[in-house]
Design an enzyme around this catalytic site. Sequence first.
Site: not given
Length: 362
Positions: A91, A104, A111, A115, A118, A163-164, A217, A219, A294, A337
């Site tokens: 996406e 984006c 990924c 995490c 996510c 992805g990273e 990131s 968090h 989200n 996000c």
Amino acid sequence: MKTNLLDFDAGALERFFEGIGEKPFRARQVLRWIHQRGEGDFAGMSDLAKALREKLAGAASVMAPIVVGDTTAGDGTRKWLVKVDRANSVETVFIPETSRGTLCVSSQAGCVLDCAFCATGKQGFNRNLSTAEVIGQLWMANKELRSKENVRPISNVVMMGMGEPLLNLDNVIPALRLMLDDNAYGLSRRRVTVSTSGVIPGMDRLRDECPVALAVSLHASNDALRDRLVPVNRKYPLRELLAACNRYLDRAPRDFVTFEYVMLDGVNDADAHASELVALAERVPCKFNLIPFNPFPRSEFTRSSAERIARFAEILRRAGLTVTTRKTRGDDIAAACGQLAGDVADRTRRSGRTVPLKEVRA
């Protein structure tokens, strides 16, 4: 098989032309046609000799990922689902704002980092995207937006999609070079941001080869909590991560790192966590971007209340820190996000797993 010219930055494209017996300066002409004008048909490249256009048509192509889904949110955010091969789609999201248009971009099909909060990580991982598949998202989005707006509205690019990116630098760095190249997209290093969960060897390589703006990131405010929320912290803990941030800033286009911090109700949003962040901020120049969580299917997290987020931000501001709270965009089409989840052939067999909330509390 024809060579996809979207795979090449300027240096690689010069080598391609040399390899087919042409002058290297042709690379600059073709870069401008492909990336500035969005031309994918060599026959339309009118300042090239007819013989060269025919040679290119026989040996090369301009092949971006194919759009298989296109959705626009009520706030104007637009999300494309693009097919990168028979098994995988990713996406790409465009976020229009008054002063900028931000794209984006995804770097992997799925990924590997998993995490806890996510959606992308929950669906597992299949493979890295090629340079053509990374830059092709920008090429495609420009073409799609021009057809309606008659202008190029993309002013900023963030590698914050699926992805990273720092686990795919062999393909991401050539794509970044194209974003910055004056013969391609001509973006400022300050307007291209790479986000990482804290892959330190990749941070060091990006600093050395193509430093752009950096977002981390974060968090969590301590190692125990971050180990659970962002598992890569077990390999690269906060002390090492902050040192890598300072090394990166030696060559970065901005004099600070942006720490992204998703706000999870009852997990990482207490006053004590904010105080711990203040202490971390004394060790590296930074600003904080607070992100309301989200939701996505099967997630057991909930978003911190607006009042809690405001209180958290105020503690940071009182300590003299720069703090923004990200406005949620595109959540009605799952484009916000942490919500991106394409169609991935999961090689990690992680799809469908959930992480009980009790396992990630501080």
